[in-house]
Design a protein around this motif. Structure first.
Motif, short mmCIF file in Angstrom:
data_model
loop_
_atom_site.label_atom_id
_atom_site.label_comp_id
_atom_site.label_asym_id
_atom_site.label_seq_id
_atom_site.Cartn_x
_atom_site.Cartn_y
_atom_site.Cartn_z
N CYS A 39 -3.17 9.82 -9.66
CA CYS A 39 -1.71 9.69 -9.79
C CYS A 39 -1.06 9.29 -8.66
O CYS A 39 -1.42 9.77 -7.39
CB CYS A 39 -0.99 11.03 -10.22
SG CYS A 39 0.59 11.23 -10.11
N CYS A 42 0.85 12.78 -7.22
CA CYS A 42 0.24 14.14 -6.62
C CYS A 42 -1.22 13.66 -5.95
O CYS A 42 -1.75 14.64 -5.56
CB CYS A 42 0.19 15.17 -7.78
SG CYS A 42 -0.87 14.56 -9.39
N PRO A 53 2.55 10.47 -14.66
CA PRO A 53 3.06 11.57 -14.27
C PRO A 53 3.59 12.71 -15.39
O PRO A 53 3.48 13.83 -15.31
CB PRO A 53 4.06 11.17 -13.30
CG PRO A 53 3.78 9.96 -12.70
CD PRO A 53 2.87 9.31 -13.86
N CYS A 58 3.33 16.32 -14.01
CA CYS A 58 2.91 16.13 -12.64
C CYS A 58 3.81 17.14 -11.66
O CYS A 58 5.05 17.31 -11.90
CB CYS A 58 3.35 14.94 -12.00
SG CYS A 58 2.88 14.47 -10.25
#
Length: 229
Positions: A39, A42, A53, A58
Motif C-alpha cells: 500500500c 501504510c 487503501p 487503511c
C-alpha cells in the motif's frame, strides 16, 4: 507467460500455492500473492482484493469501515476523493510487469460478468467503487461492443450504487481511467477508447460532484476533466 495470458489460460497449481511471505495483512484475510503488493500509504502488504487503501481499511485514511462506523461517517469532502484518486493513480503507475501479468491471469479466471458474452469480446477490468460506498474492488468483464454508459450501468448495479444518470439534474456517475486519470466519455464503446483504458486496466466509479470540485483544487490534482454531454 505472455502467451498464456494472450490465450486466456486459467492459472494452474503454481499460482494457487503461493509462498507465505506475501500474505495479505488485512484482518481475517488468508490471501497470498506471488509478488508483494504494498500500500502506498501504510506500506503494508496486501492481496489483490485488498490492495487499495479503502479495501483494507487503511490506518492512514483514519476511521473504520465497519457498517456501524460507516453509518456515522460525515459526507466525504472533495479533498478526500481527490486524495484517493491520486493514491490510486500512484499505485497503478507503480505496478511491476510481473504483477500486471499475474493480475490479468487472475482476471480471466475470477472476473464476474455475463457468461453469454463470447470470450473473444470480453473486456476485463479491475473496478474500484466510490470511497463512501464501502464496496470492495471487483474484477469484472464486459462486452467490448458495449458503450461506456452501459458499462457504467452494469458496474453501478454490481456495487449496488445508486445511479441517477438518466434523471435530469441528478448527481451523475462517471468512470475514470486509473492509468491516465481521464473521465471516459459515455458514448464511446470499450473497443474505441484506446490508451486511456485497455482490457486488464483498472477503473474507478465516482460521482460527478466530486470531480467538478477538482476544478478549484491545486495543480497537483488528477486530470479528471468531465466531458460535456
Amino acid at each position: 507467460m505472455d502467451e498464456h495470458i494472450s490465450k486466456g489460460c486459467a492459472p494452474v497449481g503454481g499460482i494457487s500455492n503461493v509462498p507465505s511471505f506475501n500474505r495479505c495483512n488485512f484482518q481475517r484475510c488468508t490471501g497470498k500473492e506471488v509478488v508483494p503488493i504494498l500500500c502506498n500509504l501504510c506500506k503494508k502488504n496486501f492481496c489483490f482484493a485488498h490492495r487499495h487503501p479503502p479495501d483494507h481499511q487503511c490506518e492512514m485514511l483514519g476511521g473504520s469501515s465497519t457498517p456501524e462506523a460507516t453509518a456515522k461517517k460525515p459526507r466525504l469532502s472533495t479533498r478526500d476523493v481527490l486524495q484517493r484518486i491520486e493514491a490510486l493513480q500512484q499505485l497503478e503507475k507503480s505496478k511491476k510487469p510481473t504483477a500486471i501479468k499475474v493480475q490479468m491471469i487472475k482476471m480471466r479466471s475470477k472476473a464476474k460478468g455475463d457468461e453469454k458474452i463470447p470470450s473473444e469480446r470480453r473486456f476485463y477490468a479491475e473496478v474500484v467503487f466510490p470511497l463512501d460506498s464501502g464496496v470492495e474492488t471487483k474484477m469484472m468483464f464486459f462486452d467490448s461492443k458495449w458503450t461506456v454508459g452501459k458499462t457504467l450501468d452494469v458496474v453501478a448495479t454490481a456495487g449496488s450504487i445508486t445511479n441517477n444518470n438518466h434523471k435530469p439534474g441528478a448527481e451523475k456517475l462517471y468512470l475514470i481511467s486509473l492509468k491516465t486519470g481521464e473521465v471516459i466519455p459515455n458514448a464511446k464503446t470499450l473497443s474505441e477508447i484506446g490508451e486511456p483504458l485497455r482490457s486488464g486496466d483498472s477503473l474507478l466509479l465516482e460521482k460527478l460532484a466530486s470531480l467538478e470540485g477538482a476544478s478549484s483544487s491545486s495543480s497537483s490534482r488528477p486530470t479528471t476533466t468531465v466531458p460535456t454531454e
